[in-house]
Write a protein that holds these residues in place. Structure first.
Motif, PDB file in Angstrom:
ATOM      1  N   GLN A 212     -18.668 123.278  52.413  1.00  0.00           N
ATOM      2  CA  GLN A 212     -19.543 124.388  52.777  1.00  0.00           C
ATOM      3  C   GLN A 212     -20.604 123.943  53.773  1.00  0.00           C
ATOM      4  O   GLN A 212     -20.920 124.671  54.724  1.00  0.00           O
ATOM      5  N   GLN A 213     -21.140 122.758  53.580  1.00  0.00           N
ATOM      6  CA  GLN A 213     -22.107 122.230  54.541  1.00  0.00           C
ATOM      7  C   GLN A 213     -21.459 122.021  55.905  1.00  0.00           C
ATOM      8  O   GLN A 213     -22.051 122.321  56.949  1.00  0.00           O
ATOM      9  N   LYS A 216     -21.045 125.396  57.636  1.00  0.00           N
ATOM     10  CA  LYS A 216     -22.310 125.896  58.185  1.00  0.00           C
ATOM     11  C   LYS A 216     -22.670 125.167  59.476  1.00  0.00           C
ATOM     12  O   LYS A 216     -23.120 125.780  60.458  1.00  0.00           O
ATOM     13  N   GLN A 265     -21.509 134.505  60.598  1.00  0.00           N
ATOM     14  CA  GLN A 265     -21.729 134.366  59.168  1.00  0.00           C
ATOM     15  C   GLN A 265     -20.659 133.461  58.560  1.00  0.00           C
ATOM     16  O   GLN A 265     -19.529 133.374  59.057  1.00  0.00           O
ATOM     17  N   LEU A 266     -21.036 132.784  57.448  1.00  0.00           N
ATOM     18  CA  LEU A 266     -20.085 132.073  56.595  1.00  0.00           C
ATOM     19  C   LEU A 266     -20.045 132.792  55.264  1.00  0.00           C
ATOM     20  O   LEU A 266     -21.092 132.998  54.633  1.00  0.00           O
TER      21      LEU A 266
END
Length: 498
Positions: A212-213, A216, A265-266
């Motif tokens: 997830q990092q 982003k 967006q994520l």
């Protein structure tokens, strides 16, 4: 080192590909070429081929099954090329478990990267096969077939990242960006016609947070280099029994969240998207409200209504298709407003169709709402400026009056004709010509429609509903209701409860 066969009907294509392999020092130990399917079959059966670059357009109908059998038997890495960007060609590539599909013409740089990657992957695979010769459970490589067919994958848990640009024509540029991006663990990239799929191997729970990092950071890095907005979906279910096919299906549905959130967006999902159920059509009372708001000429009132009913901040979101239907239902009221003021012509007519197209195809809800409000504002301004010049449509005025007064059991054709300043005989003939039904038939339809809604949505008695919808008494209401719907009010209500 692996070997490669280049199969293409065009000798220049074969020569150019061979030159590219040798000039770029791509480490294939042997480069073979074939110009016919007979040569392809002969080389596949007589040589050890690690990679096959095959033109789909050269395969005849009677040769397809033999080719699939040989691919299944010898298991080379297959790259397919075609000049036809069609669904049929894509499905043929999937059936061959193709590693990539090239639409001609393809850039030499892209071909070089893919061939280099295939060479490296085959080298690693050959090394693993040698080290684990005879050992069971060797993990096969992820491919397009795993996305489109429910096949089991053993040995790893996978997370999916789906990337979609607002301008899909820029996807080749995004793919190059991903290929050069410094991922800690390089994903398998599987581009499709409308999205780029990244498959990550997830060996431990901490990898999920890192992914997830990474997503982003990737989104921010893309924003600094590209001007086409990007939307990312990260699907990270930990269900070991879930196939990539199931994950891809659910992740693809999550792409629709951009309808509410917009690009840049994520969106992280761990389970299937559950859409909220809504009634996509305006109720009769909402239709009357819209008629009143439009003819009232207050754009701020319309704006607040739209923002109240189409602002969604969090899950569960309504299914986007139902919202599009609801928006077209509103546009239908706007259309009636245009007709009542004689505005369905010229540039306004073109703008109306453009708004309709926006409702059907725009990927972002907020943009649709803004475009619709701007169009309504323009209509209201025009009506205000030309109020003395534009003659309202008599029948539309009459219908609006009937929609407000149908609950009055004493409402007569003479009352409506008087309201629009026409003689009853002339008004009756004009009404039937324009609407295709008589005044009495339309009035009954309005009453039955509202009665149906009250039966479904309220606990009012049949007698109370009859009174509120303009019928003389409950018995007459039940008789007319059955004539129009084929069932009695009570059976209608009971059927809807089941």
């Amino acid at each position: 080192m692996p070997s490669i066969m280049i199969a293409d009907r065009d000798p220049n294509e074969r020569t150019g590909m061979g030159w590219l392999v040798s000039s770029c020092a791509i480490p294939y130990k042997k480069v073979l070429s074939a110009g016919t399917m007979a040569e392809v079959f002969q080389l596949m059966e007589s040589q050890t081929l690690d990679v096959i670059c095959l033109e789909l357009d050269m395969i005849g109908k009677g040769q397809w099954e033999r080719l699939k059998l040989l691919v299944e038997q010898y298991k080379p890495t297959v790259l397919v090329t075609t000049a036809e960007a069609t669904f049929e060609r894509a499905m043929q590539g999937i059936e061959l478990n193709a590693r990539d599909l090239w639409i001609k013409p393809q850039t030499p740089e892209y071909i070089r990267r893919v061939l280099t990657r295939c060479c490296q992957e085959r080298s690693r695979r050959n090394q693993l096969n040698q080290e684990e010769s005879g050992a069971p459970g060797v993990v096969r490589e992820v491919s397009y077939q795993d996305l489109f067919f429910p096949r089991p994958l053993q040995g790893s848990t996978y997370a999916l990242m789906l990337a979609q640009l607002e301008d899909p024509k820029r996807h080749p540029e995004l793919l190059r960006f991903f290929e050069d991006y410094p991922f800690r663990d390089k994903p398998i990239l599987l581009p499709t016609s409308d999205v780029i799929v990244g498959v990550f191997s997830v060996e431990d729970p901490e990898a999920s947070a890192l992914l997830q990092q990474t997503a982003k950071r990737l989104l921010m890095d893309w924003e600094t280099t590209g001007d086409s907005p990007l939307f990312l979906v990260m699907y990270d279910s930990q269900e070991l029994e879930q196939s990539l096919y199931e994950k891809y299906k659910e992740a693809s549905e999550a792409l629709s969240i951009r309808f509410f959130k917009g690009y840049r967006q994520l969106w992280v999902v761990e389970n299937q998207i559950n859409w909220a159920t809504i009634d996509p059509f305006l109720t009769p009372s909402e239709q009357r409200l819209w008629v009143d708001m439009l003819h009232g000429g207050d754009p701020e009132e319309l704006k607040q209504w739209m923002y109240k009913h189409f602002s969604y901040k969090e899950e569960p979101f309504p299914e986007p298709g139902l919202l599009r239907i609801r928006l077209t239902s509103i546009l239908a009221q706007v259309r009636r407003y245009m007709k009542s003021h004689g505005l369905e012509q010229g540039e306004l007519e073109q703008e109306y169709h453009q708004v309709f197209e926006t409702i059907l195809y725009s990927p972002i809800l907020y943009r649709i709402v803004v475009e619709l409000l701007l169009f309504i504002q323009a209509l209201m301004d025009l009506v205000q400026n030309q109020r003395d010049e534009v003659r309202p449509d008599v029948i539309e005025q009459a219908i609006r009056y009937m929609e407000r007064r149908y609950s009055d059991s004493d409402l007569r054709l003479e009352d409506v004709a008087r309201h629009v300043d026409r003689s009853p005989a002339y008004f009756s003939t004009l009404f039937t010509q324009k609407q295709g039904v008589t005044f009495r038939q339309l009035l009954t339809m309005l009453r039955v429609k509202e009665a149906s809604r009250l039966l479904m949505e309220t606990s009012l008695s049949v007698g109370e509903i009859a009174q509120q919808t303009g019928f003389v008494n409950a018995n007459y209401f039940s008789k007319i209701f059955k004539e129009k719907t084929g069932t009695t009010p009570r059976l209608f209500r009971n059927r809807k409860k089941r």
